[in-house]
Design a protein around this motif. Sequence first.
Motif, PDB file in Angstrom:
ATOM      1  N   THR A   1      -1.031  -0.143  18.187  1.00  0.00           N
ATOM      2  CA  THR A   1      -0.068  -0.494  16.668  1.00  0.00           C
ATOM      3  C   THR A   1      -0.081  -1.143  15.286  1.00  0.00           C
ATOM      4  N   ILE A   2      -0.138  -1.934  15.676  1.00  0.00           N
ATOM      5  CA  ILE A   2      -0.814  -3.344  14.261  1.00  0.00           C
ATOM      6  C   ILE A   2      -2.941  -2.889  14.076  1.00  0.00           C
TER       7      ILE A   2
ATOM      8  N   LYS B   1       0.990  -1.290   0.072  1.00  0.00           N
ATOM      9  CA  LYS B   1      -0.245  -0.171  -0.070  1.00  0.00           C
ATOM     10  C   LYS B   1       0.859   1.574   0.298  1.00  0.00           C
ATOM     11  N   GLY B   2       2.186   1.497   0.817  1.00  0.00           N
ATOM     12  CA  GLY B   2       3.432   2.447   0.702  1.00  0.00           C
ATOM     13  C   GLY B   2       3.064   2.779   2.353  1.00  0.00           C
ATOM     14  N   MET B   3       4.549   2.426   2.494  1.00  0.00           N
ATOM     15  CA  MET B   3       4.767   2.851   4.223  1.00  0.00           C
ATOM     16  C   MET B   3       4.760   4.703   4.493  1.00  0.00           C
ATOM     17  N   SER B   4       5.071   5.562   3.321  1.00  0.00           N
ATOM     18  CA  SER B   4       4.951   7.357   3.325  1.00  0.00           C
ATOM     19  C   SER B   4       3.514   6.632   3.654  1.00  0.00           C
ATOM     20  N   GLN B   5       2.395   6.386   2.636  1.00  0.00           N
ATOM     21  CA  GLN B   5       0.575   6.871   3.300  1.00  0.00           C
ATOM     22  C   GLN B   5       0.407   6.198   4.168  1.00  0.00           C
ATOM     23  N   ILE B   6       0.909   5.003   4.711  1.00  0.00           N
ATOM     24  CA  ILE B   6       0.891   4.201   6.061  1.00  0.00           C
ATOM     25  C   ILE B   6       0.834   5.098   6.373  1.00  0.00           C
ATOM     26  N   SER B   7       2.313   6.005   7.367  1.00  0.00           N
ATOM     27  CA  SER B   7       3.271   6.382   8.572  1.00  0.00           C
ATOM     28  C   SER B   7       2.137   8.214   8.509  1.00  0.00           C
ATOM     29  N   LYS B   8       1.712   8.489   7.572  1.00  0.00           N
ATOM     30  CA  LYS B   8       0.880   9.927   6.995  1.00  0.00           C
ATOM     31  C   LYS B   8      -0.634   9.318   7.713  1.00  0.00           C
TER      32      LYS B   8
ATOM     33  N   THR C   1      -1.353   6.685  10.223  1.00  0.00           N
ATOM     34  CA  THR C   1      -1.128   6.396  11.548  1.00  0.00           C
ATOM     35  C   THR C   1      -0.270   7.790  12.361  1.00  0.00           C
ATOM     36  N   GLY C   2       0.427   7.930  11.187  1.00  0.00           N
ATOM     37  CA  GLY C   2       1.180   8.989  12.227  1.00  0.00           C
ATOM     38  C   GLY C   2       2.575   8.549  13.470  1.00  0.00           C
ATOM     39  N   LEU C   3       2.758   7.330  12.206  1.00  0.00           N
ATOM     40  CA  LEU C   3       4.201   6.941  13.006  1.00  0.00           C
ATOM     41  C   LEU C   3       5.114   6.791  11.449  1.00  0.00           C
ATOM     42  N   GLY C   4       6.427   6.987  12.115  1.00  0.00           N
ATOM     43  CA  GLY C   4       7.159   6.895  11.534  1.00  0.00           C
ATOM     44  C   GLY C   4       7.480   6.227  10.857  1.00  0.00           C
TER      45      GLY C   4
ATOM     46  N   LYS D   1      -3.884   0.351  14.416  1.00  0.00           N
ATOM     47  CA  LYS D   1      -3.546   1.658  13.837  1.00  0.00           C
ATOM     48  C   LYS D   1      -3.372   1.595  12.870  1.00  0.00           C
ATOM     49  N   VAL D   2      -2.073   0.121  12.133  1.00  0.00           N
ATOM     50  CA  VAL D   2      -2.062  -0.067  10.670  1.00  0.00           C
ATOM     51  C   VAL D   2      -2.980  -0.373  10.052  1.00  0.00           C
ATOM     52  N   LEU D   3      -4.009  -1.832  10.521  1.00  0.00           N
ATOM     53  CA  LEU D   3      -4.828  -2.390   9.564  1.00  0.00           C
ATOM     54  C   LEU D   3      -5.848  -1.234   9.308  1.00  0.00           C
ATOM     55  N   LYS D   4      -5.961  -0.501  10.113  1.00  0.00           N
ATOM     56  CA  LYS D   4      -7.401   0.676  10.066  1.00  0.00           C
ATOM     57  C   LYS D   4      -7.415   1.294   8.768  1.00  0.00           C
ATOM     58  N   SER D   5      -5.427   2.120   9.256  1.00  0.00           N
ATOM     59  CA  SER D   5      -4.997   2.271   7.982  1.00  0.00           C
ATOM     60  C   SER D   5      -5.156   1.869   5.979  1.00  0.00           C
TER      61      SER D   5
END
Length: 94
Positions: A76-77, A46-53, A55-58, A79-83
């Motif tokens: 954390t998991i 999906k793209g780590m940059s997009q997931i980072s934005k 979720t607010g996680l680096g 948050k990522v699943l939701k994103s």
Amino acid sequence: MNKLTTFDISEYLDSPESIAEYLSQVLEEGDQNELLRAVGHIAKAKGMSQISKETGLGRESLYKTFQEGAEPKFSTILKVLKSLGLTLHARTAV
């Protein structure tokens, strides 16, 4: 001489259906490390940059979260699943 290429499953996770099926299969196995690896593959697809934005996680923190032996917080998991547009569902074992 032929050169072998490295298989990267994230290249094949190109639809919501393939992502859901992949994650469902991993969840059935019940292995924590495999689950973390799978969520990491899906996030990469999906793209780590997009997931980072979202979720607010680096980004670097996300990569570390899904490395072998990592023990991330369940929040954390989630948050990522939701994103990723994914939810977890429980059902009785057959």
